[in-house]
Design a protein around this motif. Structure first.
Motif, mmCIF file in Angstrom:
data_model
loop_
_atom_site.group_PDB
_atom_site.id
_atom_site.type_symbol
_atom_site.label_atom_id
_atom_site.label_comp_id
_atom_site.label_asym_id
_atom_site.label_seq_id
_atom_site.Cartn_x
_atom_site.Cartn_y
_atom_site.Cartn_z
ATOM 1 N N VAL A 65 0.844 -1.200 0.000
ATOM 2 C CA VAL A 65 0.000 0.000 0.000
ATOM 3 C C VAL A 65 0.878 1.248 0.000
ATOM 4 C CG1 VAL A 65 -1.752 1.266 1.300
ATOM 5 C CG2 VAL A 65 -1.769 -1.232 1.318
ATOM 6 N N SER A 66 0.819 2.021 -1.075
ATOM 7 C CA SER A 66 1.603 3.249 -1.118
ATOM 8 C C SER A 66 0.802 4.391 -0.497
ATOM 9 C CB SER A 66 1.968 3.594 -2.560
ATOM 10 O OG SER A 66 2.642 4.831 -2.553
ATOM 11 N N LEU A 67 1.407 5.084 0.451
ATOM 12 C CA LEU A 67 0.686 6.143 1.166
ATOM 13 C C LEU A 67 0.952 7.518 0.583
ATOM 14 C CD1 LEU A 67 1.184 4.873 4.827
ATOM 15 C CD2 LEU A 67 -0.817 4.619 3.353
ATOM 16 N N GLY A 92 4.934 2.538 -5.392
ATOM 17 C CA GLY A 92 5.034 1.954 -4.059
ATOM 18 C C GLY A 92 6.000 0.787 -4.127
ATOM 19 N N GLY A 93 7.227 1.040 -3.707
ATOM 20 C CA GLY A 93 8.271 0.029 -3.862
ATOM 21 C C GLY A 93 8.296 -0.954 -2.712
ATOM 22 N N PHE A 122 3.061 -1.015 4.215
ATOM 23 C CA PHE A 122 2.931 0.380 3.814
ATOM 24 C C PHE A 122 4.253 0.863 3.235
ATOM 25 C CE2 PHE A 122 -0.438 0.227 7.141
ATOM 26 C CZ PHE A 122 -1.495 0.490 6.290
ATOM 27 N N THR A 123 4.144 1.580 2.118
ATOM 28 C CA THR A 123 5.349 2.057 1.470
ATOM 29 C C THR A 123 5.051 3.387 0.788
ATOM 30 O OG1 THR A 123 7.090 1.460 -0.107
ATOM 31 C CG2 THR A 123 4.892 0.593 -0.579
ATOM 32 N N GLY A 124 5.889 3.810 -0.152
ATOM 33 C CA GLY A 124 5.652 5.068 -0.828
ATOM 34 C C GLY A 124 6.563 5.160 -2.044
ATOM 35 N N GLY A 125 6.999 6.325 -2.324
ATOM 36 C CA GLY A 125 7.366 7.486 -1.529
ATOM 37 C C GLY A 125 7.858 7.041 -0.146
ATOM 38 N N GLU A 126 7.833 7.936 0.780
ATOM 39 C CA GLU A 126 8.271 7.573 2.131
ATOM 40 C C GLU A 126 7.031 7.510 3.042
ATOM 41 O OE1 GLU A 126 10.838 6.344 3.656
ATOM 42 O OE2 GLU A 126 9.739 6.569 5.529
ATOM 43 N N PRO A 127 6.658 6.312 3.484
ATOM 44 C CA PRO A 127 5.401 6.157 4.236
ATOM 45 C C PRO A 127 5.374 6.924 5.556
ATOM 46 C CG PRO A 127 6.690 4.137 4.323
ATOM 47 C CD PRO A 127 7.357 5.023 3.333
ATOM 48 N N LEU A 128 6.568 7.198 6.122
ATOM 49 C CA LEU A 128 6.570 7.903 7.409
ATOM 50 C C LEU A 128 6.181 9.374 7.243
ATOM 51 C CD1 LEU A 128 9.656 6.391 9.278
ATOM 52 C CD2 LEU A 128 7.323 5.575 9.176
#
Ligand code: SAM
Length: 314
Positions: free
Chosen positions: A14-16, A313-314, A62-68
């Motif tokens: 899941v890319s946030l 979302g890597g 959870f991933t992104g980009g940067e999920p944090l």
């Protein structure tokens, strides 16, 4: 649930956000600006994950980009961890913000993190990430290891001429640290395409380099460790060891599309179904069922997907 090729699909990445606080040279263009827009709310994510979990998705990353960077990450993790079917809830992060957030993430129900780390040399790390501070990531790793999480995975992308001289150093890291290191093959997609022709290094080449310096013990199909090492290492090799026939994954992008195969350009916008539970469920079922059978990276030396990892979302 099974897709039409009889693969059991139980994993959703899941890319946030497409935003990131680094600009890794093989992933993000240098000058791209972060956007203030948070495209999907935590309620939107929750609905999609809840319906997917009814269909057999039990593992969320959870991933992104940067999920944090996603402002509702902690409450979202908390909500998702309360879904009875979800038994593995993790993040992939660059680790820059992790040290300060890790306590809250643990309390919310996070079970594991993957930290991406491509160099142990401060200057090189700074160059690859275009501005990152290696110590910040190392502090996050230390903090993670102090806490009672599942085994830490470190993702290391090796590129010839950029960091292939550090392969042995990374294996050395597993001597004292109880981590699972994963050497990732560079994929020809997005910014990665620019490095692919001269920079791709296969799993076999990496393994040969390791074997020159370390006595290897095979502990599983794709998992090895050095003699007396506390940690282990493995390979994520979508090119030299195409694993489509056992792929168990679908992706949800930050734009609200479901993407059943990383390297296909097929995506389905799921947001029109958010207000109708039954329709949302049916749509997710349809998309999972029709997951493409394979990618064509080896044949075409280029992904059919026109986006970079940070947009997928890597
Ligand atoms: N910001 C988080 C991080 O750094 O882990 C999550 C997103 S990042 C896109 C996730 C992973 O994608 C990283 O481990 C990165 O190395 C990997 N990645 C990005 N572009 C890639 C490419 N072209 N080939 C293989 N892996 C890639």
């Amino acid at each position: 649930m099974l897709d039409k090729h009889s693969r059991c699909i139980n994993y959703m990445r899941v890319s946030l956000t497409n935003n990131c606080n680094l600009r890794c040279i093989y992933c993000m263009p240098k000058d791209i600006k972060n956007s203030c827009e948070q495209l999907l709310s935590k309620e939107d994510y929750f609905k999609i994950i809840r319906e997917s979990s009814k269909l057999g998705i039990n593992k969320i990353r959870f991933t992104g980009g940067e999920p944090l960077l996603y402002k509702d990450l902690v409450p979202l993790i908390s909500d998702v961890s309360n879904l009875s079917n979800i038994n593995d809830l993790s993040i992939t992060t660059n680790g820059i913000l992790l040290e300060n957030m890790i306590g809250d993430l643990k309390k919310a129900g996070l079970t594991r993190a993957n930290i991406s780390l491509d160099s142990m040399k401060p200057d090189r790390f700074n160059t690859i990430t275009r501005g990152g501070n290696l110590n910040t990531v190392l502090n996050s790793i230390d903090k993670y290891l102090e806490m009672n999480f599942k085994k830490l995975k470190i993702n290391t992308l090796i590129i010839k001429g950029i960091n292939d001289d550090e392969i042995a150093d990374f294996v050395n890291l597993t001597k004292e640290l109880p981590i699972s290191l994963r050497f990732i093959e560079l994929m020809p997609l997005g910014e990665g395409e620019k490095f692919y022709k001269n920079g791709f290094i296969s799993r076999r080449e990496i393994k040969n380099i390791i074997k020159e310096k370390t006595n290897l013990i095979k502990i599983d199909n794709n998992v090895y460790k050095g003699e007396n090492h506390k940690g282990d290492f493995s390979f994520i090799s979508p090119l030299s060891n195409r694993f489509c026939s056992s792929c168990n994954k679908i992706r949800l992008t930050a734009r609200g599309t479901l993407k059943p195969c990383l390297h296909s350009d097929i995506e389905y916008l799921i947001t029109p179904f958010l207000n109708e539970e039954a329709k949302l469920n049916e749509e997710v079922r349809r998309i999972i069922f029709n997951k493409p059978s394979t990618h064509y990276l080896n044949e075409e030396e280029k992904s059919r997907c026109s986006r970079s990892m940070f947009q997928i979302g890597g």
